[in-house]
Design an enzyme around this catalytic site. Structure first.
Site, mmCIF file in Angstrom:
data_model
loop_
_atom_site.group_PDB
_atom_site.id
_atom_site.type_symbol
_atom_site.label_atom_id
_atom_site.label_comp_id
_atom_site.label_asym_id
_atom_site.label_seq_id
_atom_site.Cartn_x
_atom_site.Cartn_y
_atom_site.Cartn_z
ATOM 1 N N ASP A 210 -26.451 -7.715 -30.704
ATOM 2 C CA ASP A 210 -27.015 -8.552 -29.641
ATOM 3 C C ASP A 210 -25.989 -9.579 -29.142
ATOM 4 O O ASP A 210 -26.347 -10.584 -28.543
ATOM 5 C CB ASP A 210 -28.294 -9.263 -30.099
ATOM 6 C CG ASP A 210 -29.106 -9.850 -28.939
ATOM 7 O OD1 ASP A 210 -29.141 -9.225 -27.871
ATOM 8 O OD2 ASP A 210 -29.683 -10.937 -29.105
ATOM 9 N N HIS B 23 -35.098 -5.017 -30.712
ATOM 10 C CA HIS B 23 -35.271 -6.273 -31.449
ATOM 11 C C HIS B 23 -36.520 -6.303 -32.343
ATOM 12 O O HIS B 23 -37.347 -7.212 -32.258
ATOM 13 C CB HIS B 23 -35.293 -7.439 -30.468
ATOM 14 C CG HIS B 23 -34.100 -7.489 -29.551
ATOM 15 N ND1 HIS B 23 -32.846 -7.011 -29.908
ATOM 16 C CD2 HIS B 23 -33.965 -7.943 -28.265
ATOM 17 C CE1 HIS B 23 -32.001 -7.189 -28.892
ATOM 18 N NE2 HIS B 23 -32.652 -7.737 -27.890
ATOM 19 N N HIS C 213 -23.666 -7.180 -24.747
ATOM 20 C CA HIS C 213 -23.611 -7.417 -23.300
ATOM 21 C C HIS C 213 -22.249 -7.972 -22.915
ATOM 22 O O HIS C 213 -21.613 -8.681 -23.702
ATOM 23 C CB HIS C 213 -24.675 -8.437 -22.872
ATOM 24 C CG HIS C 213 -26.050 -8.142 -23.362
ATOM 25 N ND1 HIS C 213 -26.841 -7.151 -22.822
ATOM 26 C CD2 HIS C 213 -26.783 -8.709 -24.357
ATOM 27 C CE1 HIS C 213 -28.008 -7.136 -23.445
ATOM 28 N NE2 HIS C 213 -27.996 -8.061 -24.386
ATOM 29 N N SER D 217 -30.289 -8.266 -18.042
ATOM 30 C CA SER D 217 -31.389 -8.270 -17.064
ATOM 31 C C SER D 217 -31.082 -9.155 -15.874
ATOM 32 O O SER D 217 -31.524 -8.881 -14.758
ATOM 33 C CB SER D 217 -32.692 -8.716 -17.728
ATOM 34 O OG SER D 217 -32.572 -10.031 -18.246
ATOM 35 N N ARG E 237 -32.751 0.814 -19.259
ATOM 36 C CA ARG E 237 -33.510 -0.197 -19.970
ATOM 37 C C ARG E 237 -34.514 -0.868 -19.056
ATOM 38 O O ARG E 237 -34.216 -1.144 -17.886
ATOM 39 C CB ARG E 237 -32.578 -1.272 -20.541
ATOM 40 C CG ARG E 237 -33.278 -2.258 -21.485
ATOM 41 C CD ARG E 237 -32.396 -3.449 -21.780
ATOM 42 N NE ARG E 237 -32.836 -4.178 -22.980
ATOM 43 C CZ ARG E 237 -32.596 -5.458 -23.207
ATOM 44 N NH1 ARG E 237 -31.909 -6.178 -22.331
ATOM 45 N NH2 ARG E 237 -33.026 -6.046 -24.302
#
Length: 278
Positions: free
Chosen positions: A234, A166, A19, A62, A109
Site C-alpha cells: 500500500d 485491504h 501507487h 482514485s 479497479r
C-alpha cells in the site's frame, strides 16, 4: 520503523499494491484526496530492491480517475518487473482496453469507499465487464465490508476474478464479526475471489487494525488458503504516511504470516499467476 530486509531480489516475491503519482497531475473531478507530494516509479523500484522484492503491481490512484497515462509511463519504464491495475470508464473502447493490456495492465479497479455509488454492473457496465472477463483480467474492489454482499455477486455471476482490497475494509468496531467480512469468507467457496492482506491500518488505525489482522488471518487462511491471498505494501500509504513505511509494512506481514512456506506461496506463486508474472 523496521530495517530493510536482505532477501535477494532473485527470489520471486511480489508486492501487489502500490501507487505512483505527482502532485501536478490533473485530478479527477470527484475525489476524496489530493496529494501534496510526489512518488515516482524510480522511488518505488528502489523500495522493491531494498526489501528484496522481485516485482510490483501499481494500482491507479482514485484521485487520478481514468487518466492512466502516468501509470502506463511508469509500467513502460520497467515492463519486466511491473504490472498495472487501471481505472476505466464504462464506455472504454476495445482499442483503449487493448492499449492498456499492451502496456502491462492486467485488471481494473473500483475504488468505492466513502459512500461512492455502486456502479450498475448489470446495466451500463455489463459489456465492458464481459470484455474484461474475456481478457482474463481481474476486477479489484475497494469498498466497506458491509456492502460486499451487494457488490460482489453480479461480478462473480459474470465469471470475473475479483480481488478485495485491504482485508475487506471492515467496521473497526465489529472486526471479524462484521457481517460483510463473514460474507467475504463465504465467498471463498466459489474460487473466484482473492483478498489482499494489506493496509491493516485502514481497518481502524495502526494498533486496532493490526489486532483485527491477527484475528482475521486464521479465518482467511482457513477459507481462502494461501493460494488466494495476496500481500501489498500500500506504499506510499496515502493519508496514513505517519503510521508506517515500506519496511514496516513488510515486517508486519511476516509477523502475521509466520510460516515461510505460506508467505512464499502468497507473495510468489499466487501473485505471479493472478498478475501474469513469470
Amino acid at each position: 520503523m523496521s530495517q530493510p530486509c536482505a532477501t535477494p531480489a532473485t527470489v520471486l516475491r511480489i508486492d501487489t499494491h502500490a501507487h505512483v503519482f505527482t502532485r501536478d497531475l490533473p485530478l479527477a473531478d470527484v475525489r476524496r484526496y489530493a496529494p501534496t507530494y510526489d512518488v515516482t516509479v524510480e522511488q518505488y523500484i528502489a523500495r522493491l530492491d531494498t526489501h528484496g522484492m522481485s516485482h510490483g503491481v501499481l494500482v491507479q490512484p482514485s484521485f487520478l480517475g481514468s487518466d492512466n497515462r502516468y501509470l502506463l509511463a511508469a509500467l513502460a519504464r520497467y515492463p519486466q518487473r511491473l504490472r498495472g491495475i487501471a481505472m476505466v470508464d464504462a464506455d472504454v473502447s476495445e482499442q483503449q482496453l487493448l492499449a492498456l493490456q499492451a502496456g502491462g495492465v492486467v485488471g481494473i479497479r473500483f475504488n468505492l469507499v466513502g459512500g461512492a455509488p455502486v456502479p450498475d454492473f448489470t446495466g451500463v457496465w455489463r459489456s465492458t465487464l464481459a470484455r474484461i472477463a474475456q481478457l482474463g483480467w481481474q476486477v479489484e474492489i475497494h469498498r466497506e465490508a458491509v456492502d460486499l454482499p451487494r457488490v460482489l455477486p453480479p461480478l462473480l455471476a459474470m465469471g470475473l476474478k475479483v480481488v478485495v482490497d485491504h482485508f475487506g475494509r471492515v467496521d473497526a468496531a465489529l472486526g471479524v464479526d462484521d457481517p460483510g467480512f463473514r460474507y467475504l469468507l463465504s465467498s471463498a467457496a466459489g474460487g473466484q475471489v482473492w483478498v489482499k492482506l494489506s493496509a491493516s491500518y485502514r481497518n481502524g488505525g495502526a494498533e486496532q487494525g493490526q489486532r483485527f489482522a491477527r484475528q482475521a488471518w486464521p479465518l482467511l487462511r482457513e477459507h481462502f488458503g494461501a493460494q488466494r491471498l495476496l500481500w501489498g505494501s500500500d506504499w506510499p500509504h496515502t493519508q496514513h504516511e505517519s503510521l508506517t513505511d515500506y519496511g514496516h509494512s513488510w515486517q508486519q506481514f511476516t509477523q502475521l504470516v509466520s510460516d515461510e512456506e505460506q508467505r512464499r506461496i502468497i507473495t510468489g506463486q499466487t501473485a505471479a499467476q493472478l498478475f501474469g508474472i513469470n
